[in-house]
Write a protein that holds these residues in place. Structure first.
Motif, PDB file in Angstrom:
ATOM      1  N   PRO A  41     -21.969  37.061  30.157  1.00 47.72           N
ATOM      2  CA  PRO A  41     -21.712  36.820  28.734  1.00 47.72           C
ATOM      3  C   PRO A  41     -20.612  37.758  28.235  1.00 47.72           C
ATOM      4  O   PRO A  41     -20.575  38.936  28.595  1.00 47.72           O
ATOM      5  CB  PRO A  41     -23.055  37.156  28.071  1.00 47.72           C
ATOM      6  N   VAL A  42     -19.729  37.240  27.405  1.00 41.23           N
ATOM      7  CA  VAL A  42     -18.586  38.036  26.965  1.00 41.23           C
ATOM      8  C   VAL A  42     -19.038  39.280  26.201  1.00 41.23           C
ATOM      9  O   VAL A  42     -18.336  40.301  26.182  1.00 41.23           O
ATOM     10  CB  VAL A  42     -17.627  37.163  26.124  1.00 41.23           C
ATOM     11  N   GLU A  43     -20.238  39.237  25.620  1.00 37.04           N
ATOM     12  CA  GLU A  43     -20.752  40.407  24.901  1.00 37.04           C
ATOM     13  C   GLU A  43     -20.974  41.603  25.824  1.00 37.04           C
ATOM     14  O   GLU A  43     -21.096  42.737  25.355  1.00 37.04           O
ATOM     15  CB  GLU A  43     -22.070  40.057  24.196  1.00 37.04           C
ATOM     16  N   GLU A  44     -21.044  41.355  27.135  1.00 37.53           N
ATOM     17  CA  GLU A  44     -21.270  42.448  28.077  1.00 37.53           C
ATOM     18  C   GLU A  44     -19.978  43.123  28.531  1.00 37.53           C
ATOM     19  O   GLU A  44     -20.022  44.080  29.314  1.00 37.53           O
ATOM     20  CB  GLU A  44     -22.063  41.940  29.290  1.00 37.53           C
ATOM     21  N   TRP A  45     -18.832  42.666  28.052  1.00 42.03           N
ATOM     22  CA  TRP A  45     -17.563  43.300  28.437  1.00 42.03           C
ATOM     23  C   TRP A  45     -17.597  44.820  28.247  1.00 42.03           C
ATOM     24  O   TRP A  45     -17.225  45.571  29.166  1.00 42.03           O
ATOM     25  CB  TRP A  45     -16.408  42.682  27.647  1.00 42.03           C
ATOM     26  N   PRO A  46     -18.044  45.343  27.089  1.00 38.44           N
ATOM     27  CA  PRO A  46     -18.029  46.805  26.920  1.00 38.44           C
ATOM     28  C   PRO A  46     -18.907  47.544  27.924  1.00 38.44           C
ATOM     29  O   PRO A  46     -18.635  48.704  28.249  1.00 38.44           O
ATOM     30  CB  PRO A  46     -18.556  47.004  25.490  1.00 38.44           C
ATOM     31  N   HIS A  47     -19.970  46.900  28.431  1.00 40.98           N
ATOM     32  CA  HIS A  47     -20.908  47.579  29.320  1.00 40.98           C
ATOM     33  C   HIS A  47     -20.290  47.914  30.674  1.00 40.98           C
ATOM     34  O   HIS A  47     -20.826  48.761  31.397  1.00 40.98           O
ATOM     35  CB  HIS A  47     -22.150  46.707  29.552  1.00 40.98           C
ATOM     36  N   PHE A  50     -17.521  51.565  32.383  1.00 43.28           N
ATOM     37  CA  PHE A  50     -17.699  52.603  33.407  1.00 43.28           C
ATOM     38  C   PHE A  50     -17.114  52.162  34.742  1.00 43.28           C
ATOM     39  O   PHE A  50     -16.543  52.976  35.483  1.00 43.28           O
ATOM     40  CB  PHE A  50     -19.189  52.941  33.565  1.00 43.28           C
ATOM     41  N   ARG A  51     -17.244  50.882  35.050  1.00 41.23           N
ATOM     42  CA  ARG A  51     -16.733  50.380  36.332  1.00 41.23           C
ATOM     43  C   ARG A  51     -15.220  50.239  36.295  1.00 41.23           C
ATOM     44  O   ARG A  51     -14.538  50.539  37.279  1.00 41.23           O
ATOM     45  CB  ARG A  51     -17.412  49.051  36.665  1.00 41.23           C
ATOM     46  N   ARG A  52     -14.677  49.807  35.173  1.00 39.78           N
ATOM     47  CA  ARG A  52     -13.220  49.723  35.054  1.00 39.78           C
ATOM     48  C   ARG A  52     -12.593  51.107  35.191  1.00 39.78           C
ATOM     49  O   ARG A  52     -11.564  51.278  35.854  1.00 39.78           O
ATOM     50  CB  ARG A  52     -12.838  49.071  33.716  1.00 39.78           C
ATOM     51  N   LEU A 140     -13.518  43.933  22.813  1.00 44.79           N
ATOM     52  CA  LEU A 140     -12.437  44.354  23.707  1.00 44.79           C
ATOM     53  C   LEU A 140     -12.193  45.853  23.544  1.00 44.79           C
ATOM     54  O   LEU A 140     -11.284  46.292  22.847  1.00 44.79           O
ATOM     55  CB  LEU A 140     -11.159  43.574  23.411  1.00 44.79           C
ATOM     56  N   HIS A 141     -13.054  46.632  24.167  1.00 45.13           N
ATOM     57  CA  HIS A 141     -12.892  48.085  24.093  1.00 45.13           C
ATOM     58  C   HIS A 141     -13.619  48.737  25.259  1.00 45.13           C
ATOM     59  O   HIS A 141     -14.483  48.132  25.894  1.00 45.13           O
ATOM     60  CB  HIS A 141     -13.426  48.628  22.763  1.00 45.13           C
ATOM     61  N   ASP A 142     -13.242  49.977  25.526  1.00 46.94           N
ATOM     62  CA  ASP A 142     -13.905  50.803  26.531  1.00 46.94           C
ATOM     63  C   ASP A 142     -14.514  52.027  25.858  1.00 46.94           C
ATOM     64  O   ASP A 142     -14.514  53.132  26.402  1.00 46.94           O
ATOM     65  CB  ASP A 142     -12.906  51.245  27.613  1.00 46.94           C
ATOM     66  N   ASP A 143     -15.053  51.838  24.659  1.00 46.27           N
ATOM     67  CA  ASP A 143     -15.528  52.964  23.853  1.00 46.27           C
ATOM     68  C   ASP A 143     -16.809  53.595  24.393  1.00 46.27           C
ATOM     69  O   ASP A 143     -17.066  54.777  24.151  1.00 46.27           O
ATOM     70  CB  ASP A 143     -15.780  52.515  22.404  1.00 46.27           C
ATOM     71  N   LEU A 144     -17.641  52.821  25.089  1.00 37.90           N
ATOM     72  CA  LEU A 144     -18.912  53.360  25.565  1.00 37.90           C
ATOM     73  C   LEU A 144     -18.671  54.333  26.719  1.00 37.90           C
ATOM     74  O   LEU A 144     -17.896  54.046  27.630  1.00 37.90           O
ATOM     75  CB  LEU A 144     -19.829  52.235  26.034  1.00 37.90           C
ATOM     76  N   ASP A 145     -19.357  55.479  26.684  1.00 34.39           N
ATOM     77  CA  ASP A 145     -19.237  56.390  27.817  1.00 34.39           C
ATOM     78  C   ASP A 145     -20.055  55.859  28.989  1.00 34.39           C
ATOM     79  O   ASP A 145     -20.818  54.892  28.857  1.00 34.39           O
ATOM     80  CB  ASP A 145     -19.642  57.816  27.435  1.00 34.39           C
ATOM     81  N   ASP A 146     -19.893  56.483  30.151  1.00 30.54           N
ATOM     82  CA  ASP A 146     -20.535  55.961  31.357  1.00 30.54           C
ATOM     83  C   ASP A 146     -22.051  55.901  31.208  1.00 30.54           C
ATOM     84  O   ASP A 146     -22.686  54.926  31.634  1.00 30.54           O
ATOM     85  CB  ASP A 146     -20.170  56.827  32.566  1.00 30.54           C
ATOM     86  N   ARG A 147     -22.631  56.916  30.619  1.00 28.74           N
ATOM     87  CA  ARG A 147     -24.088  56.952  30.485  1.00 28.74           C
ATOM     88  C   ARG A 147     -24.596  55.786  29.639  1.00 28.74           C
ATOM     89  O   ARG A 147     -25.589  55.143  29.989  1.00 28.74           O
ATOM     90  CB  ARG A 147     -24.530  58.284  29.880  1.00 28.74           C
ATOM     91  N   GLU A 148     -23.905  55.498  28.533  1.00 28.33           N
ATOM     92  CA  GLU A 148     -24.358  54.409  27.672  1.00 28.33           C
ATOM     93  C   GLU A 148     -24.167  53.056  28.354  1.00 28.33           C
ATOM     94  O   GLU A 148     -25.011  52.161  28.219  1.00 28.33           O
ATOM     95  CB  GLU A 148     -23.612  54.445  26.339  1.00 28.33           C
ATOM     96  N   CYS A 149     -23.075  52.893  29.090  1.00 29.06           N
ATOM     97  CA  CYS A 149     -22.893  51.656  29.865  1.00 29.06           C
ATOM     98  C   CYS A 149     -24.052  51.457  30.829  1.00 29.06           C
ATOM     99  O   CYS A 149     -24.649  50.370  30.907  1.00 29.06           O
ATOM    100  CB  CYS A 149     -21.589  51.717  30.660  1.00 29.06           C
TER     101      CYS A 149
END
Length: 201
Positions: A41-47, A50-52, A140-149
């Motif tokens: 689901p596109v809503e999971e892009w931010p999650h 950490f992998r990107r 469309l963001h990478d705002d979440l830190d690795d722990r939150e992802c």
């Protein structure tokens, strides 16, 4: 959340078209590396920020790119719009296989880094587009830190499986056991015992 393998199995004809439409229509999904190459689901892009970030931290992937090759992929997509695995308009004569493979490596690297996204397949071929054009601005963001992802992915995996061992839940999105351990206490999952299981769930 709906999560599925990229392969639609033996579906053919109208059935295959119905499956593809359910997966891809309306900009609701994208393909990325989860358990494998999966439709998410596109809503999971931010999650998956950490992998990107992890992919960007090891940029060569045993395949050095010539200077400017990566930027060329981005520029081509920006100028020509979405392109599939046939690499857009075929040159005459067709590109030799080794050059086609090199071009696809560039696109796959851009996909791993998150600048390019797959939001459709035509048959088995990925259709590549710029993430800035295909992913809704709200996610469309990478705002979440690795722990939150990781916390969110562990929670989603537990919800999807219903019950599972540490290995089951970690493997759902192919995260490491130590990553699972670092966030499971804050994920909302509850430890249980299952009769007949050798390991706790």
């Amino acid at each position: 959340a709906v999560r599925a393998s990229r392969r639609a199995g033996p579906a053919r004809g109208r059935r295959r078209r119905a499956v593809d439409e359910a997966y891809w229509s309306g900009g609701r999904s994208f393909e990325y590396w989860s358990h494998a190459a999966c439709i998410l689901p596109v809503e999971e892009w931010p999650h998956f920020a950490f992998r990107r970030r992890a992919y960007r931290a090891r940029p060569h992937w045993n395949h050095d790119l010539p200077d400017g090759a990566y930027a060329k992929v981005i520029d081509q997509l920006r100028a020509e719009g979405p392109l599939d695995g046939d690499l857009g308009r075929r040159p005459v004569p067709p590109l030799p296989a080794v050059l086609r493979a090199a071009e696809l490596r560039r696109r796959e690297r851009a996909l791993m880094y998150g600048e390019v996204v797959c939001t459709e397949r035509r048959g088995w071929k990925r259709v590549y587009d710029l993430a800035e054009r295909a992913i809704p601005a709200a996610v469309l963001h990478d705002d979440l830190d690795d722990r939150e992802c990781l916390r969110r992915l562990v929670a989603l995996a537990g919800q999807s499986l219903g019950v599972g061992t540490r290995t089951d839940i970690a493997d759902y999105h192919r995260i490491k056991a130590e990553q699972f351990d670092s966030v499971v206490a804050d994920s909302g999952l509850v430890p249980v015992s299952v009769r007949g299981w050798a390991k706790p769930a």
